[in-house]
Design a protein around this motif. Sequence first.
Motif, short mmCIF file in Angstrom:
data_model
loop_
_atom_site.label_atom_id
_atom_site.label_comp_id
_atom_site.label_asym_id
_atom_site.label_seq_id
_atom_site.Cartn_x
_atom_site.Cartn_y
_atom_site.Cartn_z
N VAL A 97 0.84 -1.19 0.00
CA VAL A 97 0.00 0.00 0.00
C VAL A 97 0.88 1.25 0.00
CG1 VAL A 97 -1.71 1.29 1.35
CG2 VAL A 97 -1.81 -1.21 1.29
N ILE B 141 -3.21 -0.58 -4.16
CA ILE B 141 -3.98 0.08 -3.11
C ILE B 141 -3.26 1.34 -2.65
CG2 ILE B 141 -5.12 -0.25 -0.88
CD1 ILE B 141 -5.96 -2.39 -2.76
N VAL C 69 -3.63 4.98 0.00
CA VAL C 69 -4.35 5.77 1.00
C VAL C 69 -4.23 7.23 0.59
CG1 VAL C 69 -4.40 6.50 3.40
CG2 VAL C 69 -3.88 4.12 2.83
N GLY D 121 -7.69 0.64 -5.71
CA GLY D 121 -8.45 0.82 -4.48
C GLY D 121 -7.90 1.97 -3.67
N ILE D 122 -8.78 2.83 -3.19
CA ILE D 122 -8.34 4.01 -2.45
C ILE D 122 -9.07 4.09 -1.12
CG2 ILE D 122 -8.32 6.54 -2.43
CD1 ILE D 122 -8.06 6.48 -5.47
N LEU D 123 -8.30 4.25 -0.06
CA LEU D 123 -8.89 4.58 1.23
C LEU D 123 -8.75 6.09 1.40
CD1 LEU D 123 -10.21 3.60 3.84
CD2 LEU D 123 -7.93 3.39 4.83
N PHE E 160 -9.31 9.80 3.07
CA PHE E 160 -9.55 10.51 4.32
C PHE E 160 -9.99 11.96 4.10
CE2 PHE E 160 -6.96 7.01 5.85
CZ PHE E 160 -7.60 6.68 7.03
N ASN F 124 -13.17 3.83 -0.61
CA ASN F 124 -13.75 3.72 0.72
C ASN F 124 -13.32 4.95 1.50
OD1 ASN F 124 -14.91 2.84 3.05
ND2 ASN F 124 -13.44 1.21 3.44
#
Lengths: 214, 214
Positions: free
Chosen positions: B83, B144, B146, B168-170, B172, B186
């Motif tokens: 990640v 992935i 962040v 895929g990205i988290l 914030f 997400n």
Amino acid sequence: MLVNKKIISRFSQYREVLLKFQEMGLSKIFSNVLGDAVGVTSAQVRKDFSLHGISGNKRGGYQIEDLLHELRSILGKDKVHHVVVVGIGNLGRALIQYTGFDKEGIQIVAGFDIDPAKVNKRNRIPVYHLDELNKYVCENQIQIGVLAVPDAAAQSVCNIMVDSDIKGILNFAQIRLIAPEDVVINSVFLQMELENVIYFVNAMENKCTRCRSS
Amino acid sequence: MLVNKKIISRFSQYREVLLKFQEMGLSKIFSNVLGDAVGVTSAQVRKDFSLHGISGNKRGGYQIEDLLHELRSILGKDKVHHVVVVGIGNLGRALIQYTGFDKEGIQIVAGFDIDPAKVNKRNRIPVYHLDELNKYVCENQIQIGVLAVPDAAAQSVCNIMVDSDIKGILNFAQIRLIAPEDVVINSVFLQMELENVIYFVNAMENKCTRCRSS
DNA sequence: ACGTTTTTGTGATTTTAATCACATTTAAAA
DNA sequence: TTTTAAATGTGATTAAAATCACAAAAACGT
């Protein structure tokens, strides 16, 4: 409880978007625009408002100012809320250094840690020893705390917070905290959120591979 | 999609709890115990497993090892996931400094920032300039990421990540990111989570006041 | 002024998720 | 062995949330 977590989350998001629209100089908004911005249907927006006695004008949409006024009172934004952060590790430090909450009526006023080396009362946001939590919380009428300690310590620190009469905890430890009924606990499991992303990326990949081969 | 976010979250939590039970030397577990630990009913636990073809022994419960094996493959834990963290502000830095993900098969391998002052290739986890993201992601097959940049920059940085083929990205940032269908996003809205706590603390307080006066 | 169009507000409907409840199985006790 | 007690597994039921769809209202064009 009359309302659930999800609708309040949407209200927070509506508010966020409305503030941006207002900043752009707009004064009214339609349910479909607001819905798009937040990622829900227009009917959802209208129902959310309707259920809370907020009404717009047929064909005229909603007055942004009115909406913000209503949301402000629903979300308890009419006063500044003081918050303490317990556990000044990487995450706790990040939170007390972040200055973006202030303009949203959330003020982080102090940090607490069990490690004396972390104590520093001269910071913009002072960090005290955990032993001082109880006194500080009483004296300053703090109701809300962020819990950002290692998993192993989380429950016992949570107990200390509850004993100090903190009524709401935002928990970042990867465990389910046990607390009295009247204490609100909201947990953010960061690792789980990442795992979620990973899962769905994998799932998509598998699906696509299958598609290609079929 | 066959499964939804919520069930996967529960699976993550089951897994977390099961690892702890296993560490304590237990080898089998009942649905009610697991449910209690995670905060759901026993029927929920059994249904979750049943729907994924996981079965236990009547009267004998579930073998923890078997469960973990199944969950590992469902959650994609059979390989290590690399990640990257984009945006090395307070939160981004906290995330790359946190070492707890590693033992869960999640490895944060690099950070990226637009500010040259943040670049430091000699760290345990190196931080590169954002311009190098594309190359790094391609060369290291990263899927992935962040996203921990300020709201105003989030969408454009998201675009860069998507262009680099991150799947895929988290997120914030406090905005709804727009991305192609095949990119999983997400979002964790920390401010919203705090507001949620504040709302329910207020709501409780009001309820109790009313109770007292009646 | 009047019709047209657009948007709200909401009862009805559908969809989704959780819970119930019990037949079935099996581990352990007698 | 046989009985008893305890879990699972799952169809049926209930509950909760979201969506639909349309009447009612009101802004706008002509």
